[in-house]
Structure formats: structure tokens, C-alpha cells
Design a protein around this motif. Structure first.
Motif, PDB file in Angstrom:
ATOM      1  N   ALA A  10       0.860  -1.184   0.000  1.00 54.48           N
ATOM      2  CA  ALA A  10       0.000   0.000   0.000  1.00 54.48           C
ATOM      3  C   ALA A  10       0.895   1.232   0.000  1.00 54.48           C
ATOM      4  N   SER A  11       0.322   2.352  -0.454  1.00 55.06           N
ATOM      5  CA  SER A  11       1.094   3.583  -0.509  1.00 55.06           C
ATOM      6  C   SER A  11       0.152   4.780  -0.566  1.00 55.06           C
ATOM      7  N   VAL A  12       0.692   5.936  -0.204  1.00 54.81           N
ATOM      8  CA  VAL A  12      -0.024   7.206  -0.322  1.00 54.81           C
ATOM      9  C   VAL A  12       1.014   8.304  -0.466  1.00 54.81           C
ATOM     10  N   ARG A  13       0.631   9.387  -1.152  1.00 57.22           N
ATOM     11  CA  ARG A  13       1.540  10.513  -1.348  1.00 57.22           C
ATOM     12  C   ARG A  13       0.841  11.798  -0.947  1.00 57.22           C
ATOM     13  N   GLY A  14       1.629  12.756  -0.488  1.00 59.10           N
ATOM     14  CA  GLY A  14       1.092  14.062  -0.123  1.00 59.10           C
ATOM     15  C   GLY A  14       2.084  15.155  -0.419  1.00 59.10           C
ATOM     16  N   GLU A  15       1.542  16.337  -0.650  1.00 58.59           N
ATOM     17  CA  GLU A  15       2.388  17.490  -0.950  1.00 58.59           C
ATOM     18  C   GLU A  15       1.695  18.742  -0.424  1.00 58.59           C
ATOM     19  N   ALA A  16       2.439  19.570   0.299  1.00 57.01           N
ATOM     20  CA  ALA A  16       1.895  20.810   0.856  1.00 57.01           C
ATOM     21  C   ALA A  16       2.260  21.985  -0.039  1.00 57.01           C
ATOM     22  N   ASP A  17       1.339  22.929  -0.154  1.00 56.17           N
ATOM     23  CA  ASP A  17       1.659  24.155  -0.891  1.00 56.17           C
ATOM     24  C   ASP A  17       1.875  25.295   0.092  1.00 56.17           C
ATOM     25  N   GLU A  18       2.187  26.474  -0.437  1.00 60.51           N
ATOM     26  CA  GLU A  18       2.512  27.627   0.409  1.00 60.51           C
ATOM     27  C   GLU A  18       1.322  28.149   1.203  1.00 60.51           C
ATOM     28  N   THR A  19       0.097  27.765   0.842  1.00 56.81           N
ATOM     29  CA  THR A  19      -1.091  28.230   1.574  1.00 56.81           C
ATOM     30  C   THR A  19      -1.438  27.317   2.743  1.00 56.81           C
ATOM     31  N   GLY A  20      -0.737  26.195   2.859  1.00 57.49           N
ATOM     32  CA  GLY A  20      -1.044  25.249   3.922  1.00 57.49           C
ATOM     33  C   GLY A  20      -2.023  24.164   3.500  1.00 57.49           C
ATOM     34  N   THR A  21      -2.329  24.103   2.208  1.00 61.06           N
ATOM     35  CA  THR A  21      -3.181  23.023   1.706  1.00 61.06           C
ATOM     36  C   THR A  21      -2.303  21.817   1.389  1.00 61.06           C
ATOM     37  N   VAL A  22      -2.640  20.689   1.978  1.00 58.88           N
ATOM     38  CA  VAL A  22      -1.930  19.446   1.722  1.00 58.88           C
ATOM     39  C   VAL A  22      -2.793  18.616   0.775  1.00 58.88           C
ATOM     40  N   THR A  23      -2.257  18.357  -0.405  1.00 56.25           N
ATOM     41  CA  THR A  23      -2.959  17.517  -1.368  1.00 56.25           C
ATOM     42  C   THR A  23      -2.494  16.082  -1.178  1.00 56.25           C
ATOM     43  N   ILE A  24      -3.445  15.215  -0.908  1.00 57.56           N
ATOM     44  CA  ILE A  24      -3.165  13.794  -0.705  1.00 57.56           C
ATOM     45  C   ILE A  24      -3.593  13.066  -1.973  1.00 57.56           C
ATOM     46  N   ALA A  25      -2.737  12.192  -2.458  1.00 62.48           N
ATOM     47  CA  ALA A  25      -3.022  11.521  -3.731  1.00 62.48           C
ATOM     48  C   ALA A  25      -2.547  10.076  -3.732  1.00 62.48           C
ATOM     49  N   HIS A  26      -3.098   9.326  -4.637  1.00 61.94           N
ATOM     50  CA  HIS A  26      -2.674   7.959  -4.924  1.00 61.94           C
ATOM     51  C   HIS A  26      -2.642   7.071  -3.681  1.00 61.94           C
ATOM     52  N   LEU A  27      -3.745   7.067  -2.943  1.00 57.70           N
ATOM     53  CA  LEU A  27      -3.899   6.132  -1.835  1.00 57.70           C
ATOM     54  C   LEU A  27      -4.260   4.780  -2.451  1.00 57.70           C
ATOM     55  N   ILE A  28      -3.321   3.851  -2.401  1.00 56.67           N
ATOM     56  CA  ILE A  28      -3.514   2.550  -3.039  1.00 56.67           C
ATOM     57  C   ILE A  28      -3.248   1.430  -2.049  1.00 56.67           C
ATOM     58  N   VAL A  29      -4.051   0.378  -2.164  1.00 57.38           N
ATOM     59  CA  VAL A  29      -3.904  -0.810  -1.325  1.00 57.38           C
ATOM     60  C   VAL A  29      -4.029  -2.025  -2.238  1.00 57.38           C
ATOM     61  N   HIS A  30      -3.108  -2.952  -2.099  1.00 61.51           N
ATOM     62  CA  HIS A  30      -3.139  -4.172  -2.906  1.00 61.51           C
ATOM     63  C   HIS A  30      -4.533  -4.804  -2.797  1.00 61.51           C
ATOM     64  N   PRO A  31      -5.090  -5.256  -3.908  1.00 63.04           N
ATOM     65  CA  PRO A  31      -6.448  -5.821  -3.877  1.00 63.04           C
ATOM     66  C   PRO A  31      -6.660  -6.922  -2.838  1.00 63.04           C
ATOM     67  N   ARG A  32      -5.655  -7.731  -2.574  1.00 70.91           N
ATOM     68  CA  ARG A  32      -5.840  -8.820  -1.609  1.00 70.91           C
ATOM     69  C   ARG A  32      -5.894  -8.328  -0.158  1.00 70.91           C
ATOM     70  N   LEU A  33      -5.508  -7.069   0.076  1.00 72.25           N
ATOM     71  CA  LEU A  33      -5.499  -6.542   1.445  1.00 72.25           C
ATOM     72  C   LEU A  33      -6.555  -5.453   1.676  1.00 72.25           C
ATOM     73  N   ARG A  34      -7.413  -5.237   0.710  1.00 73.84           N
ATOM     74  CA  ARG A  34      -8.442  -4.205   0.863  1.00 73.84           C
ATOM     75  C   ARG A  34      -9.483  -4.641   1.884  1.00 73.84           C
ATOM     76  N   ARG A  35     -10.144  -3.637   2.449  1.00 72.86           N
ATOM     77  CA  ARG A  35     -11.239  -3.820   3.408  1.00 72.86           C
ATOM     78  C   ARG A  35     -10.754  -4.380   4.754  1.00 72.86           C
ATOM     79  N   HIS A  36      -9.489  -4.043   5.098  1.00 72.37           N
ATOM     80  CA  HIS A  36      -8.934  -4.445   6.393  1.00 72.37           C
ATOM     81  C   HIS A  36      -8.418  -3.235   7.171  1.00 72.37           C
ATOM     82  N   GLY A  37      -8.755  -2.025   6.718  1.00 70.20           N
ATOM     83  CA  GLY A  37      -8.374  -0.818   7.443  1.00 70.20           C
ATOM     84  C   GLY A  37      -7.038  -0.219   7.065  1.00 70.20           C
ATOM     85  N   LEU A  38      -6.337  -0.811   6.127  1.00 70.67           N
ATOM     86  CA  LEU A  38      -5.003  -0.326   5.776  1.00 70.67           C
ATOM     87  C   LEU A  38      -5.056   1.043   5.104  1.00 70.67           C
TER      88      LEU A  38
END
Length: 160
Positions: A68-96
Motif C-alpha cells: 500500500a502507498s499514499v503521497r502528499g504534498e503541501a503548498d505555500e497556503t497550507g493546503t496538503v494535497t493527498i493523492a494515490h492512496l492505493i492498497v493491494h487488492p488482496r489486502l483491501r477492506r482491512h483498514g489499511l
């Protein structure tokens, strides 16, 4: 399984595993929208490596495997953009996915420069599982943008 999943910061050495997992995970999104040219499926290793250098990324590992993985990036205004939250299909629906979302928010909430004021993410309008997770975690829809005949992106936000 016998092993526990660990979450840690991702580095350039993880880029190839993240890209392969991303390709696997976004197949269901591409099928849902009938579009296999979506950005996560055509992103190159060089682009991903550069993206990892700009922001902050986390990976969840089961042994040596990135599951599983996730990415984030903050800008100068303090907005954090969170992207590409991915979890392997065999591990989905377990809270990861929820654990990763909490962890990336905690990273940016504790990062002093710039101070996170809000978290923002996007999901396709038909991606009910993703939208349900984001609502459960306190996100609310703040806008939509049509990006094609079959896809409308929903922007969701919550205060940091």
C-alpha cells in the motif's frame, strides 16, 4: 499471513514497487470509468521518482513487499494535497487505507513549514468505496470537475 504490516516513509528505492502496485490498483478504476489512459496507469518511473522527491510518501510493507502507498504534498497556503492512496487488492477492506490516510495527515500536521491548514484529495464520482472512506475520515465534498465524458472528479477537504 503471520506478519504484520508496517508503515514507513517511502524513498526513491521504493519507486519501482510503488509504480507496479499503482498499475495493479488502478485497473479497477480504469474499468469503472472505461478509460485505461488515466494518469496513474501511464505515469512513468521517472515521473514517479520526481514526484516522490517533491512531497512525502508512505508505504505499507508486508515483509519486503510494498502492499500500500499514499503521497502528499503541501503548498505555500497550507493546503496538503493527498493523492494515490492505493492498497493491494488482496489486502483491501482491512483498514489499511484508513491507517495510511491517518499517517500521512499526521506527518503533515506535525510538519512546521508550512503549517497544514487543510487536507484535500480527489476521487472519481463512481468510486464509492473511496468516497465512503474519505467521508468516514471527516472529508466533505467541496467541488466537482468534469475531466471527460465518463469521469467527474470530486474534491473533498477537511480542516487540519
Amino acid at each position: 499471513m503471520g506478519m504484520s504490516v508496517t508503515i514507513s516513509a517511502a524513498g526513491a528505492q521504493d519507486a519501482e514497487q510503488i509504480l507496479k502496485l499503482q498499475y495493479l490498483c488502478y485497473q479497477s478504476e480504469a474499468e469503472l470509468y472505461g478509460d485505461y489512459s488515466i494518469e496513474p496507469l501511464v505515469q512513468t518511473l521517472a515521473d514517479l521518482t520526481e514526484e516522490l522527491g517533491r512531497g512525502h510518501a508512505l508505504v505499507a510493507r508486508l515483509g519486503d513487499e510494498v502492499v500500500a502507498s499514499v503521497r502528499g504534498e503541501a503548498d505555500e497556503t497550507g493546503t496538503v494535497t493527498i493523492a494515490h492512496l492505493i492498497v493491494h487488492p488482496r489486502l483491501r477492506r482491512h483498514g489499511l487505507g484508513g491507517r495510511l490516510l491517518d499517517a500521512i495527515e499526521a506527518h503533515f500536521a506535525g510538519d512546521p513549514a508550512p503549517a497544514a491548514k487543510r487536507f484535500q484529495l480527489r476521487a472519481g464520482h463512481r468510486s464509492e468505496g473511496n468516497l465512503r472512506l474519505y467521508r468516514k475520515k471527516g472529508y466533505a465534498a467541496v467541488g466537482t470537475r468534469e475531466v471527460g465524458p465518463r469521469l467527474t472528479l470530486v474534491t473533498l477537504e477537511k480542516a487540519a
